[in-house]
Design an enzyme around this catalytic site. Structure first.
Site, short mmCIF file in Angstrom:
data_model
loop_
_atom_site.label_atom_id
_atom_site.label_comp_id
_atom_site.label_asym_id
_atom_site.label_seq_id
_atom_site.Cartn_x
_atom_site.Cartn_y
_atom_site.Cartn_z
N SER A 1 0.85 -1.19 0.00
CA SER A 1 0.00 0.00 0.00
C SER A 1 0.89 1.24 0.00
CB SER A 1 -0.90 0.01 1.24
OG SER A 1 -0.08 0.20 2.38
N LYS A 2 0.22 2.38 0.02
CA LYS A 2 0.94 3.66 -0.06
C LYS A 2 2.06 3.77 0.97
CE LYS A 2 -2.19 7.00 -2.05
NZ LYS A 2 -3.57 7.02 -1.65
N ARG A 3 1.79 3.24 2.16
CA ARG A 3 2.79 3.46 3.21
C ARG A 3 4.08 2.68 2.95
NH1 ARG A 3 3.01 -0.67 6.92
NH2 ARG A 3 1.27 -2.06 6.46
N HIS A 4 4.05 1.72 2.03
CA HIS A 4 5.28 1.03 1.69
C HIS A 4 6.13 1.82 0.67
CE1 HIS A 4 2.95 -2.60 3.03
NE2 HIS A 4 4.08 -2.74 3.66
N GLY A 5 5.59 2.96 0.25
CA GLY A 5 6.34 3.77 -0.73
C GLY A 5 5.92 3.42 -2.14
#
Ligand code: GLU
Length: 469
Positions: free
Chosen positions: A240-244
């Site tokens: 997801s987004k938080r993984h970059g």
């Protein structure tokens, strides 16, 4: 049977890494079997639609080398055909008009919750005669899902998967404004495009049972399904987004080569023995649905980086010059001069041995493009400002002025000679100041070769800059 696969991305603005992997698998499956690979843009959500988002998909596919057959199909443009099939299903008695208003449905759901029943639509219009239709209300069309029994999908990755019909509702095929739902559009498009194998993320597995109802009601052939596990981040959670970085453009901008990302995505969730480096030709020959791993794949940057380092070393020098140019121009803020490009081309064979990405390569190549006087890193500044080094650089500059021939070997031999005379034979005492003066760094590609490439005039000018320092 000739194989037809497809990728059916929604234009979200970028090409998700998971979509890229699904596209790669579908492409390989078709190409390895003399089949076709098609592209369909699922662009029915007009509120979020932007032409640039479609371009992002197409350019991402091209960058990865995944060419599709024929023109890309726009799902939105096929809406009349979708509506036609919804009406055909009504004719066949496999679907029906439902005149419930949104308010009515809200009441129905609230009641179901209160009574602890399923919140599925309660099929109140399923068997009502057409004469009951309220005037002036535009109906939706709903499928008649089976009331009993179960349904099995022979998935090529997941194996046989069965669901009880209790879990299938009379879902909507055509909205009251005449627009098709995703469930209907996908099935009609796949049929019309002749798709034989649907390879997609396993977040779509549940949809398959609903889509199969439509296919079977129409008497169409059921495609082969292969639902591939999703990509997870290094921590095991869904990517997801938080993984970059999620879009393949991000990976391109981080300086990965398309062939490295392709090899990485292939291995991410598919295997062929212990093979890690797999060429496109080998992949086409070897790829099969059997090799798809059933558990989610974890993204591993270190592995991607090491594959990229491998492909950088293999890449053609002239191509790397082209690929690294935009990174360098961003770094310097100016277009590369013809001289810089020539130096880069000559130095590439050494530069590419050390860099794991194009970003690292641009950093490594900085001394071939930076204008004089070169900026010094701290350690390099210390090296050149040492009085003994200043003395050696002065002698070196004087002797380089008349050195013949101007070759790597002759420059190295001269440095040895000076080391013998001035530094008890320690070559580093000459080579390190020379490296610092020519590159501004304490680490660089082989420095005598770099000196040969820069040429006598430039080398002397850089030495003078360093001596004046
Ligand atoms: N448009 C869907 C997606 O982007 C894919 C649908 C399909 O592959 O059937 O996830």
């Amino acid at each position: 049977m000739s194989v037809v696969t497809r990728i059916a991305p929604s234009p979200t603005g970028f090409m998700h890494i998971g979509t890229a992997r699904t596209a790669l698998f579908s492409w390989l499956y078709a190409r390895g079997r003399g089949g076709k690979f098609l592209l369909r843009i699922e662009d029915t959500d007009r509120e979020r639609y932007h032409p640039e988002a479609v371009d992002a998909i197409k350019s991402g596919m091209k960058w990865l080398g995944l060419n599709w057959d024929g023109d890309a199909v726009s799902q939105f443009e096929r809406r009349d055909r979708h509506a036609e099939i919804a009406r055909a299903l009504v004719e066949k008695g496999a679907a029906y008009y439902c005149y419930c208003s949104p308010e009515e449905l809200d009441v129905m759901r609230a009641q179901a919750v209160a009574e602890g029943r399923s919140q599925f639509y309660d099929r109140r219009w399923r068997d009502r005669p057409a004469g009951d239709a309220p005037p002036g209300v535009k109906p939706v069309i709903r499928i008649k899902a089976p009331l009993a029994g179960d349904s099995t999908v022979q998935d090529q990755v997941q194996g046989p998967v069965t669901v009880d019909s209790q879990n299938l509702d009379d879902f909507i095929l055509l909205r009251s404004d005449g627009t098709p739902t995703y469930m209907l559009a996908v099935v009609v498009d796949d049929y019309d495009m002749g798709v034989t194998h649907v390879i997609r993320g396993n977040d779509h597995l549940n949809n398959t049972f609903r889509q199969k109802l439509i296919i079977e009601a129409m008497g169409w052939p059921v495609p082969v399904y292969a639902h591939i596990p999703l990509i997870h981040g290094p921590d095991g959670a869904k990517l997801s987004k938080r993984h970059g970085a999620q879009g393949i453009e991000d990976y391109r901008d981080m300086g990965y080569l398309p062939e490295a990302l392709r090899n990485y995505l292939l291995r991410l969730g598919w295997g062929h023995g212990d093979d890690e480096i797999i060429s496109m030709d080998q992949a086409v020959a070897w790829f099969d649905l059997d090799g798809i791993v059933k558990s989610p794949a974890r993204f591993d940057f270190a592995k991607l980086e090491s594959l990229n380092a491998h492909y950088m070393k293999e890449a053609d020098d002239a191509r790397l010059v082209d690929l690294v140019t935009p990174f360098l121009e961003k770094q310097t803020g100016t277009p590369l001069s013809a001289q810089s490009r020539a130096w880069l081309a000559a130095g590439m064979a050494d530069l590419k041995q050390r860099a794991k990405t194009l970003v690292a390569l641009a950093d490594e190549a900085h001394f071939y493009v930076a204008p004089r006087p070169l900026p010094f890193e701290d350690k390099a500044r210390q090296t050149v400002s040492d009085p003994a080094a200043q003395h050696i650089l002065t002698i070196l500059a004087a002797r380089l002025e008349t050195l013949e021939p101007w070759t790597e070997q002759a420059i190295e031999a001269l440095c040895h000679d000076i080391a013998n005379q001035q530094a008890g034979g320690k070559l580093g005492k000459v080579a390190m100041p020379l490296r610092a003066a020519l590159t501004g760094r304490s680490a660089s590609p082989p420095i005598f070769k770099a000196a040969e490439i820069l040429g006598r005039r430039e080398v002397l000018a850089r030495l003078k800059d360093a001596i004046a320092n």
